[in-house]
Design a protein around this motif. Structure first.
Motif, mmCIF file in Angstrom:
data_model
loop_
_atom_site.group_PDB
_atom_site.id
_atom_site.type_symbol
_atom_site.label_atom_id
_atom_site.label_comp_id
_atom_site.label_asym_id
_atom_site.label_seq_id
_atom_site.Cartn_x
_atom_site.Cartn_y
_atom_site.Cartn_z
ATOM 1 N N SER A 105 -4.426 6.153 -2.929
ATOM 2 C CA SER A 105 -4.810 4.776 -3.259
ATOM 3 C C SER A 105 -5.415 4.691 -4.649
ATOM 4 O O SER A 105 -5.216 3.706 -5.376
ATOM 5 N N SER A 106 -6.146 5.723 -5.032
ATOM 6 C CA SER A 106 -6.734 5.736 -6.365
ATOM 7 C C SER A 106 -5.657 5.877 -7.435
ATOM 8 O O SER A 106 -5.736 5.251 -8.496
ATOM 9 N N GLY A 141 -9.413 0.192 0.584
ATOM 10 C CA GLY A 141 -9.105 -1.040 -0.137
ATOM 11 C C GLY A 141 -9.887 -2.226 0.396
ATOM 12 O O GLY A 141 -10.375 -3.060 -0.383
ATOM 13 N N GLY A 171 -6.422 4.572 3.532
ATOM 14 C CA GLY A 171 -6.255 3.881 2.264
ATOM 15 C C GLY A 171 -6.536 2.399 2.393
ATOM 16 O O GLY A 171 -7.179 1.798 1.519
ATOM 17 N N ALA A 195 1.846 2.932 3.466
ATOM 18 C CA ALA A 195 1.673 4.168 2.699
ATOM 19 C C ALA A 195 1.634 5.368 3.641
ATOM 20 O O ALA A 195 1.073 5.304 4.729
ATOM 21 N N SER A 228 -4.001 0.672 -5.505
ATOM 22 C CA SER A 228 -3.637 -0.292 -4.468
ATOM 23 C C SER A 228 -3.515 0.447 -3.149
ATOM 24 O O SER A 228 -3.379 1.681 -3.122
ATOM 25 N N ALA A 229 -3.600 -0.299 -2.065
ATOM 26 C CA ALA A 229 -3.512 0.296 -0.734
ATOM 27 C C ALA A 229 -2.650 -0.592 0.147
ATOM 28 O O ALA A 229 -2.969 -1.763 0.351
ATOM 29 N N THR A 252 -0.712 -5.969 0.748
ATOM 30 C CA THR A 252 -1.268 -4.824 0.030
ATOM 31 C C THR A 252 -2.531 -5.234 -0.714
ATOM 32 O O THR A 252 -2.582 -6.311 -1.310
#
Length: 384
Positions: free
Chosen positions: A256-257, A92, A88, A266, A261-262, A163
């Motif tokens: 992430s989608s 990003g 992720g 996570a 955000s990533a 992030t």
């Protein structure tokens, strides 16, 4: 025919309710969860809520399918949660633009390039796991635990603990569409659920209709015997870890989608959720037993239970307790199911002691038992 010979026939051909409940426990547990939470909350039993929960389950389902392939070979992959987080972050990082200081330009790759590169990162992590386990004989628990920390550390280094936000892209830069995975729907169903369905169908066909599927099951059943039979055990082990890494990368892209955000944290403890989905679905942690259908049911049990507890306002601490209790119960039922099966298989195979060991017939029986034991152990039986 004597009464004693008739009894086993009736028992084997009769309806066994306990066995049906045991083998279909994931399905019945899912039905029970839906009924209970529908009675406790008026908003639980609705099409929109089911679709929303299914989009959450897609993350767990993708991780669980990859974990299933690994567990079928008798392994374990503790790095899938960290792989999800790292992938992720990679997605990003690419969506934010890659600056080349030497040329003074910033590249904004299109979404399909981001997806391919992210899946490549997941495959690379899985390949490292597989090589360590298959060729260097590092225990799967140790190898994947080490990669868990490495992947999480790399994600933290890439972001400095921060992030990546606003990953929807910019139309002026030509890299829009990343949030399509998380928010768009196709025929009314979230795209993430379609992704899970495609991965599940492909995995199901691969396990049921290809030599690779037979190799996976035989490797988990008895790796030494499979290798003697010509199965490329080492390549199979590397392959399943690569596929597990790819599934984790896809899950990272979907998550992430959904969040646009990533973050580097996570996917924390998601590896335990993936293992739980596989175990609840009826797979044996010792390898060789498990199905894609059961794993999907297990993932839905975990997802629907977690979301149901949130909807009725249960504390997050109690959610952890309930989830852990479900996992322990699933492992206990697996032990009952497969332990009983091993006993039933082992009982007829026990040789009966001869009445007169010195008789020629008894000697012949002993020779046959010895020959069968040698064949089972992987040695060629003596030909008479």
């Amino acid at each position: 025919m004597s009464k004693h010979s008739q009894a086993p026939a009736r028992q084997g051909g009769g309806f066994d309710l306990g066995r049906m409940l045991l083998e279909g426990r994931a399905f019945f547990a899912l039905i029970a969860i839906i009924i209970i939470f529908s009675a406790l909350s008026p908003v639980y039993f609705s099409t929109n809520n089911f679709l929303t929960m299914s989009s959450h389950v897609a993350i767990f389902g993708l991780l669980s399918i990859g974990m299933l392939l690994v567990i079928l070979t008798g392994g374990i992959d503790l790095s899938v949660g960290s792989t999800l987080g790292l992938c992720g972050v990679v997605a990003g990082f690419l969506m934010q633009g890659v600056t080349l200081d030497a040329f003074g330009v910033t590249l904004y790759p299109p979404v399909w390039v981001v997806v391919l590169l992210t899946c490549g990162v997941g495959a690379f992590i899985g390949a490292i796991n597989g090589v360590l386990i298959a060729y260097f004989k590092v225990p799967a628990f140790v190898a994947t635990l080490g990669l868990l920390y490495v992947a999480r550390g790399v994600a933290l280094l890439m972001t400095d603990g921060l992030t990546y936000n606003n990953l929807g892209g910019d139309p002026a830069l030509g890299n829009t569409g990343f949030d399509w995975l998380g928010f768009n729907r196709l025929f009314g169903v979230p795209v993430g659920v379609w992704v899970l369905a495609i991965v599940a169908v492909v995995t199901l066909l691969a396990l049921a209709r290809t030599p690779f599927g037979r190799w996976v099951y035989s490797t988990g059943g008895n790796a030494r015997a499979a290798e003697l039979s010509g199965v490329p055990v080492k390549r199979v082990q590397v392959s399943v870890y690569v596929l597990s890494g790819i599934c984790a990368a896809i899950a990272g892209l979907v998550l992430s989608s959904q969040l646009t955000s990533a973050g580097p944290t996570a996917g924390t403890t998601y590896e335990l959720t993936a293992i739980a989905g596989v175990v609840i679905g009826g797979a044996a942690l010792t390898g060789g037993r498990g199905t894609v259908r059961g794993t999907l049911l297990g993932a839905f049990v975990i997802g629907f239970l977690s979301d149901g507890l949130v909807i009725i306002g249960v504390s997050s601490y109690w959610q952890t307790v309930f989830t852990g209790a479900v996992i322990v119960l699933a492992v206990l039922l697996n032990s009952i199911q497969y332990g009983g099966r091993r006993k039933r298989v082992a009982t007829p195979a026990e040789p009966k002691a001869p009445d007169n060991p010195s008789s020629p017939a008894s000697s012949g029986n002993a020779a046959r038992v010895t020959s069968e034991a040698e064949s089972t152990a992987g040695k060629p039986a003596t030909q008479h």
